[in-house]
Design an enzyme around this catalytic site. Sequence first.
Site, PDB file in Angstrom:
ATOM      1  CB  SER A 161      45.192  33.828  44.506  1.00 17.25           C
ATOM      2  OG  SER A 161      46.230  34.372  43.709  1.00 17.25           O
ATOM      3  CB  SER A 218      48.203  36.554  44.837  1.00 18.25           C
ATOM      4  OG  SER A 218      46.818  36.697  44.985  1.00 18.25           O
ATOM      5  CE  LYS A 237      48.325  32.042  41.844  1.00 16.91           C
ATOM      6  NZ  LYS A 237      48.377  33.479  42.216  1.00 16.91           N
TER       7      LYS A 237
HETATM    8  N1  GLN Z   1      43.399  38.855  47.009  1.00 13.33           N
HETATM    9  C1  GLN Z   1      43.429  39.779  45.927  1.00 13.33           C
HETATM   10  C2  GLN Z   1      42.254  39.513  45.021  1.00 13.33           C
HETATM   11  O1  GLN Z   1      41.451  38.742  45.389  1.00 13.33           O
HETATM   12  C3  GLN Z   1      44.731  39.665  45.195  1.00 13.33           C
HETATM   13  C4  GLN Z   1      44.798  38.522  44.277  1.00 13.33           C
HETATM   14  C5  GLN Z   1      46.106  38.420  43.574  1.00 13.33           C
HETATM   15  O2  GLN Z   1      47.087  39.071  43.912  1.00 13.33           O
HETATM   16  N2  GLN Z   1      46.115  37.606  42.536  1.00 13.33           N
HETATM   17  O3  GLN Z   1      42.112  40.061  43.981  1.00 13.33           O
END
Ligand code: GLN
Length: 487
Positions: free
Chosen positions: A155, A179, A80
């Site tokens: 994400s 994420s 990532k």
């Molecule tokens: N979707 C969640 C957010 O927008 C989690 C994001 C993540 O785990 N990095 O914060």
Amino acid sequence: MAEPLYYLSAGEMSDALQRRELSAAELSEAHFDRIAEVEDEVGAYLSVTTNLAIDQARAADARLAAGTAAPLTGVPMQLKDNLNVRGTATTCASRMLETYVAPYDATAAAALTGAGAVLLGKGNMDEFAMGSSTENSALGVTRNPWDRERVPGGSSGGPAAAVAAGEAAFALGSDTGGSIRQPAAFCGVVGLKPTYGLVSRYGLVAFASSLDQIGPMTRTVRDCAIVLNAIAGHDPKDSTSIPAPAPDYTARLDAGVEGMRIGVVRDYFGEGIAPEAARAAREAIGSLESMGAQVDWEASLPNSRAALAVYYIIAPSECSANLARYDGVKYGYSDTEADGLWAALEATRREGFGAEVKRRILLGAYALSAGYYDAYYLKALQVRTIIRREFAEAFERYDLLATPSTPTPAFKLGEKTADPVAMHASDVCNVPVNIAGIPAVSVPCGFVDGLPVGLQLMGPHLSESALLQAAYAYEQSTPWRDEHPPL
Ligand code: GLN
């Protein structure tokens, strides 16, 4: 028909490399061909590190020839794009870091390259890991390989899509509030969020430091254990790293689930959860029961519903502090036209950050401000303690807890972009785990209208072996890992 090379599991690739039936150079070549073939449709990569991969594959082949190879030597991976790898771009999918080149390695990245894994490139993501669909990336669109009209989740959408599409044997994502697990479920791959502190966060660009964890995204549960073996363990460079040796996570994979006590969290099967996603998860738990697990279908965690509200105070608060460093001076994007220090700072942040990142910074700065600190931030910390305690009590009765990984299968591109609250709600099954600091895995548990869905298993601190053991038992009883997207 035999599987194409790029759909072998990482473990199978490793075996073939060690038997010298295949070279690391051939294997990375096969992946570059696959990337050339499907990347236009998927968009999983922000950068492809071809020259580095060629060098690393050559070094891996030398190691294989010398008989000094490790389990992942020569196996191609994606990381990532919030993980630093020295000399390569780390953009976090943000204009702010579009031209940033990392001067050092993240510990988890170094562990993998040190083991001889080959870096193919960096994966797309929501900007600074804030989002649930990868649509907040400022640098590209990633499509779900199963249906290109749909999101891959987020994400870590790039890593999930890359692994599902055979564009990498495995990937690392980061999970602050779902994420890894949510995109894994949307793309039909395995994703593990380790116990907070099990994998070093050193070199992971910080979003919410009390929640962030790095973890594997793979096509099989065994691969997940192999990758976790490489990245888990104490790191003096991360003060929250757990000072204990990590076990061999492959050792007990086939120990089965006989007698394992699994609580089905009924609060996650009702309102807001699509009946088909709930049904697929229930069927998966039913097969664990038929393999000898002791299932309580009526477990309850009433307070964990509050986790989403707590998360959207704590994560933005920590984000507002962490992202204060992007000031246009130290590194990253800088508006050099502006007149004076404050004007330059404002212009840099206005132009460098996207809308969701700004929303989070504003929310966090508000929650931490003098007049509201007690009402929001402090209150959220108190509720966090209640949620942690509720999990600890549940784990006196159950070895593991089970829920659907996500409320629905992958949604359409654009479907939720105008409604941030609906977007935030797509992590409702995942965030309690980060709030409690415990580990959880998402394993594919079938399809709803041709789209993959996942089963989430959660366990107490440092229960990764048990989680993987149960996920493996389930996976072995299903055909899901042999299904690939129509690309
Ligand atoms: N979707 C969640 C957010 O927008 C989690 C994001 C993540 O785990 N990095 O914060």
